[in-house]
Enzyme design. Sequence first.
Site, short mmCIF file in Angstrom:
data_model
loop_
_atom_site.label_atom_id
_atom_site.label_comp_id
_atom_site.label_asym_id
_atom_site.label_seq_id
_atom_site.Cartn_x
_atom_site.Cartn_y
_atom_site.Cartn_z
N GLU A 168 39.16 36.98 47.28
CA GLU A 168 38.75 37.55 48.56
C GLU A 168 38.35 36.50 49.59
O GLU A 168 37.17 36.32 49.91
CB GLU A 168 37.61 38.57 48.34
CG GLU A 168 38.01 39.69 47.41
CD GLU A 168 36.96 40.78 47.26
OE1 GLU A 168 35.82 40.57 47.69
OE2 GLU A 168 37.28 41.84 46.70
N GLU A 352 41.68 44.90 42.41
CA GLU A 352 40.37 45.56 42.33
C GLU A 352 40.46 46.90 43.03
O GLU A 352 41.01 46.99 44.14
CB GLU A 352 39.26 44.75 43.02
CG GLU A 352 38.78 43.55 42.29
CD GLU A 352 37.61 42.85 42.99
OE1 GLU A 352 36.86 43.51 43.75
OE2 GLU A 352 37.47 41.64 42.78
O1 IFM Z 1 31.51 43.45 43.42
C1 IFM Z 1 32.49 43.10 44.36
C2 IFM Z 1 33.37 41.99 43.83
O2 IFM Z 1 32.62 40.87 43.51
C3 IFM Z 1 34.40 41.59 44.85
N1 IFM Z 1 35.11 42.74 45.36
C4 IFM Z 1 34.35 43.87 45.78
C5 IFM Z 1 33.38 44.28 44.69
C6 IFM Z 1 32.55 45.50 45.14
O3 IFM Z 1 31.81 45.20 46.27
#
Ligand code: IFM
Length: 440
Positions: A168, A352
Amino acid sequence: MLHHSRADFPEGFLFGTATSAYQIEGHATGGAGRTQWDDFAATPGNVAGAENGALACDHYHKWPQDLDLIADAGFDSYRFSISWARVLPDGFGPVNAEGVDFYDRLVDGMLERGIKPAATLYHWEMPSALLDLGGWRNRDVAKWFADYTYTIMSTLGDRIWSAAPINEPWCVSWLSHFLGQHAPGVRDIRATARAMHHVLLAHGHAIEAMRSLGMDNLGAVCNLEYAEPVDDTPEAAQAASLYDGLYNRWFLSGLFKQEYPEDVLTGLAPHMPAGWEDDFGIIAQPLDWCGLNYYTRKLIAPDPGAWPSLREVEGPLDKTQLGWEIYPDGLEHFLKNTAATYTGDLPLYVTENGMAWDDTPGRADVERIAYLNSHLDAVQRALAAGVPCKGYYVWSLLDNFEWAFGYAPRFGLVHTDFASLQRTPKASYDALKAALSERT
Ligand code: IFM
């Protein structure tokens, strides 16, 4: 129950679950160096309840049990991250052999259980010693990061199924250096511009380092957020488009088109590091896949303040525990749009997706099951449209340290009791297990 099973997806479609090092391991253990998140959390007002990742889920000691949970659910792959400061406590220099051993055993543990290890090299644990040198502001960070990548992958690389350098990049740069909501908690446009460029430069150098070790199946993971204009005025449309540029297009364009979007450069160009235009050859390394992290959409309104002159407005849709609107169409949009605009035939993974809910053990987490159902529907629609989506990872295996929000938001398929550290699978875990065991 989930209304999907494995059989609904193409042959070989991969299901996984994801975590990250600082959020679960317990960073005070095993000789790890101090990180920017330890510093950020120790500064009053930054993290709810002044909580930190010192113990977290104690995955450092409980990893065999956690890998058993992943295997028992029938997941094909585990997306985990490696903490830079656990491997190199000062970011460069002496190696923490105990830390390398930990990841070595973890990877072997996955392979013994038939789980494909999907590694991320950076999920936000900048060693504090490197922050003293400017962290993501300093161009040298790209070289430090490539050296760290080479060091750890010299040991693990022969057994890693897939790897991505950085989780990210928007969070690493904009969220942490412009909005100041994540470590290092900076609010400075010059620092932001540098971080937004150096994070991609570091990605490129790390890919080079892993290729030099003979590794393959290397990718990039971006978090994407759907931006909807708050109303039908041209001003709102322009604000939403700029939000999309800052959040989504900057990183995808840099990685896959060797350029940055003009609308974002309008604000950032004066603050960019010298010679940035010459770095795209390193940034845009050929990749084997692209990962999309997706959670929500935002309603965006124009704002009379300084550039980027926009603000988020609360939307009307159902929301998660964090107040994030549930908008599965956004996932369909990003899968289709990423393939059409940036990546073509390159495999895409949803790296994710998941939701926070205030779960208590024994109560069925119907909300999470509904969230997973609706987002898997979105993946199905993208697949039907021909998008080469090859897999889907649920965030997250365990309730864990949710950064500035501390331990209250519960994203896990498995409940964590943070006092006893007991793990209790939730109904969503059982639903996934049933869905994944059903084969044609
Ligand atoms: O917990 C986070 C993760 O570390 C990175 N992506 C989003 C998730 C939820 O906020």
